[in-house]
Enzyme design. Structure first.
Site, PDB file in Angstrom:
ATOM      1  N   HIS A 282       0.310   3.580  10.129  1.00 27.86           N
ATOM      2  CA  HIS A 282       0.927   2.526  10.938  1.00 27.86           C
ATOM      3  C   HIS A 282       0.149   1.211  10.754  1.00 27.86           C
ATOM      4  O   HIS A 282       0.739   0.148  10.531  1.00 27.86           O
ATOM      5  CB  HIS A 282       0.964   2.946  12.414  1.00 27.86           C
ATOM      6  CG  HIS A 282       1.299   1.832  13.352  1.00 27.86           C
ATOM      7  ND1 HIS A 282       2.569   1.591  13.799  1.00 27.86           N
ATOM      8  CD2 HIS A 282       0.522   0.879  13.911  1.00 27.86           C
ATOM      9  CE1 HIS A 282       2.563   0.538  14.598  1.00 27.86           C
ATOM     10  NE2 HIS A 282       1.329   0.089  14.695  1.00 27.86           N
ATOM     11  N   GLU A 283      -1.190   1.307  10.825  1.00 22.40           N
ATOM     12  CA  GLU A 283      -2.007   0.097  10.642  1.00 22.40           C
ATOM     13  C   GLU A 283      -1.812  -0.481   9.245  1.00 22.40           C
ATOM     14  O   GLU A 283      -1.754  -1.695   9.060  1.00 22.40           O
ATOM     15  CB  GLU A 283      -3.489   0.408  10.883  1.00 22.40           C
ATOM     16  CG  GLU A 283      -3.818   0.833  12.306  1.00 22.40           C
ATOM     17  CD  GLU A 283      -3.461  -0.240  13.330  1.00 22.40           C
ATOM     18  OE1 GLU A 283      -3.602  -1.433  13.012  1.00 22.40           O
ATOM     19  OE2 GLU A 283      -3.018   0.118  14.433  1.00 22.40           O
ATOM     20  N   HIS A 286       1.136  -2.677   8.974  1.00 16.91           N
ATOM     21  CA  HIS A 286       0.933  -4.076   9.373  1.00 16.91           C
ATOM     22  C   HIS A 286       0.455  -4.906   8.185  1.00 16.91           C
ATOM     23  O   HIS A 286       0.832  -6.066   8.028  1.00 16.91           O
ATOM     24  CB  HIS A 286      -0.102  -4.159  10.502  1.00 16.91           C
ATOM     25  CG  HIS A 286       0.448  -3.772  11.840  1.00 16.91           C
ATOM     26  ND1 HIS A 286       1.584  -4.332  12.366  1.00 16.91           N
ATOM     27  CD2 HIS A 286       0.012  -2.885  12.767  1.00 16.91           C
ATOM     28  CE1 HIS A 286       1.823  -3.806  13.565  1.00 16.91           C
ATOM     29  NE2 HIS A 286       0.883  -2.911  13.817  1.00 16.91           N
ATOM     30  N   GLU A 364       5.668  -4.056  15.357  1.00 20.40           N
ATOM     31  CA  GLU A 364       5.299  -2.668  15.628  1.00 20.40           C
ATOM     32  C   GLU A 364       6.354  -1.696  15.090  1.00 20.40           C
ATOM     33  O   GLU A 364       6.022  -0.667  14.511  1.00 20.40           O
ATOM     34  CB  GLU A 364       5.096  -2.439  17.130  1.00 20.40           C
ATOM     35  CG  GLU A 364       3.907  -3.178  17.724  1.00 20.40           C
ATOM     36  CD  GLU A 364       2.603  -2.921  16.983  1.00 20.40           C
ATOM     37  OE1 GLU A 364       2.375  -1.779  16.554  1.00 20.40           O
ATOM     38  OE2 GLU A 364       1.827  -3.875  16.824  1.00 20.40           O
TER      39      GLU A 364
HETATM   40 ZN   LIG Z   1       0.644  -1.727  15.487  1.00 17.14          ZN
END
Ligand SMILES: [Zn+2]
Length: 430
Positions: A282-283, A286, A364
């Site tokens: 997930h990071e 980004h 997100e």
């Molecule tokens: Zn995030």
């Protein structure tokens, strides 16, 4: 005329923002209290009733305390500005310092005095939040000794970093002519980049221990993920976040080839290796979507607009008098203008915050979708649920409160989005 208009505009914006904040906070608390008795059906299988009720109680306790903090903050703001607090402080510091030591020393002393007074005013609230609320819900790991050590170190680091920066900006304001704000903005951007470089290697280690990730199998897993995503980092570290709080996290710092991945020890204790991998993916999402760069560019653009506005305001005498201070005819007023600006802009900034929160929530979702492509969506969903439960985040926030404040979508929306994407890599490469 302008004096009256600005006073009125400021007062109106402050009252309007307070009313909206109060309304949203009470909506949120009512919504959470109304849903306290039953776990929402989507979570009935995964979250126990006691965990759900702990989250509700934690949200309510923070909400009530937030109302108090908000009222106090507004009172202090009016005290500094319209009621003349800043004027009083400024006159005292100026009379004491400027005649003997000159403009620069006076202005730095004013900024330092304001910073010290400001943190003293906030201190009781911070103490109550850490040692009462966080303590009561079992999140606080901070001891008094550590709290004092942190405060001392923070003040020293703040002074070492803040005073030279302030001196540089004040010098530019006094010496660079009518386009000073452009040069000052350049200095501000340069300073931020410098902090970005220094933070992971110099500043963060003053407060926490960072040890290379020792778990070989997790390390291999994480490295395989990063190789798959085409991502280079200088090292994987575990930080002793448990020293201060039970809340868990993972993040990246630094940029370019000096990037580091930092896991809180609390995160590694709570999640399985495959869940840690999903959180990291997930990071990485980004980064892949350039959210970090976009956020930085947006921040620099906003600060440019801020500096340009300040450049214009500093030369208008009504900017000072409308906000309760008398500029001096014989001493520099730049530090005074900076302080006023920093006090007043958040009041107006509040009205833009829903747009920034909206953008953040979109990011997100994008990062979640990326994690779903690279790892298993089911693992990410499981990790999100565990983190939600461990942080006692409410599963039933007020929808309007979410629109205004939430930088991350509520769990129900994230899990629904993950479910709609399927629960694993569509076609995992062999
Ligand atoms: Zn995030």
């Amino acid at each position: 005329m302008e004096v009256f208009a600005l006073t009125l505009l400021f007062a109106a914006a402050l009252v309007a923002s307070m009313l909206i904040k109060f309304w949203l906070a009470t909506r949120q608390m009512r919504h959470v209290a109304e849903h306290r008795a039953v776990v929402p059906s989507a979570f009935a299988a995964s979250i126990s009733l006691p965990a759900h009720q702990k989250a509700a109680d934690y949200t309510l306790a923070k909400g009530r305390f937030g109302l108090l903090t908000m009222a106090f903050g507004a009172t202090v703001l009016v005290g500094w500005t319209l009621l003349g607090g800043l004027d009083l402080l400024n006159t005292a510091v100026r009379d004491a310092v400027q005649p003997a030591w000159g403009d620069m020393a006076y202005q730095l002393a004013l900024l330092a005095a304001f910073a010290v007074l400001g943190s003293l005013l906030d201190l009781p609230f911070e103490l109550y939040s850490t040692f009462r609320i966080e303590q009561r819900f079992g999140f606080n790991r901070m001891t008094w000794k550590l709290y004092l050590a942190d405060m001392l170190k923070g003040t020293v680091v703040g002074a070492i970093i803040g005073l030279p920066l302030a001196a540089l900006i004040l010098w530019i304001m006094g010496a660079a002519g009518s386009l000073w704000w452009l040069w000052a903005w350049g200095a501000w951007v340069g300073f931020n980049v410098l902090i970005l470089v220094l933070y992971p290697t110099v500043i963060a280690p003053l407060f926490n221990k960072f040890e290379p990730l020792a778990d070989e199998s997790l390390k291999a897993r994480v490295q395989a993920l990063m190789a798959r995503c085409g991502f280079a980092a200088k090292g994987l570290f575990v930080m002793d976040g448990s020293k201060r709080s039970a809340h868990a996290n993972a993040y990246f710092t630094g940029f370019g080839a000096a990037k580091r991945v930092v896991f809180f020890d609390t995160l590694l204790n709570k999640l399985s290796p495959s869940e840690v991998e999903a959180v990291l993916a997930h990071e990485l999402g980004h980064f892949k979507h350039k959210h970090v760069t976009k956020r930085m560019v947006a921040m620099f653009a906003m600060s440019l607009a801020g500096f340009a506005l300040l450049g214009w305001l500093t030369s208008q005498s009504w900017f000072y008098t409308a906000l309760g201070v008398q500029p001096s005819m014989t001493a520099a007023n730049d530090a005074l203008a900076l302080l006023l600006f920093l006090l007043v802009t958040p009041v107006f900034g509040f009205f833009v915050s829903p747009m920034l929160a909206q953008l953040s929530r979109r990011h997100e979702f994008e990062a979640d979708a990326y994690a779903c492509e690279q790892t298993s969506g089911a693992d990410l969903a499981a990790a999100l649920l565990k983190l939600h439960e461990d942080n006692a985040a409410t599963l039933t926030p007020d929808p309007l409160y979410v629109r205004f404040y939430y930088s991350h979508p509520p769990a129900s929306e994230r899990l629904a989005a993950l479910a709609s994407l399927g629960t694993g890599p569509a076609a995992a490469p062999a």
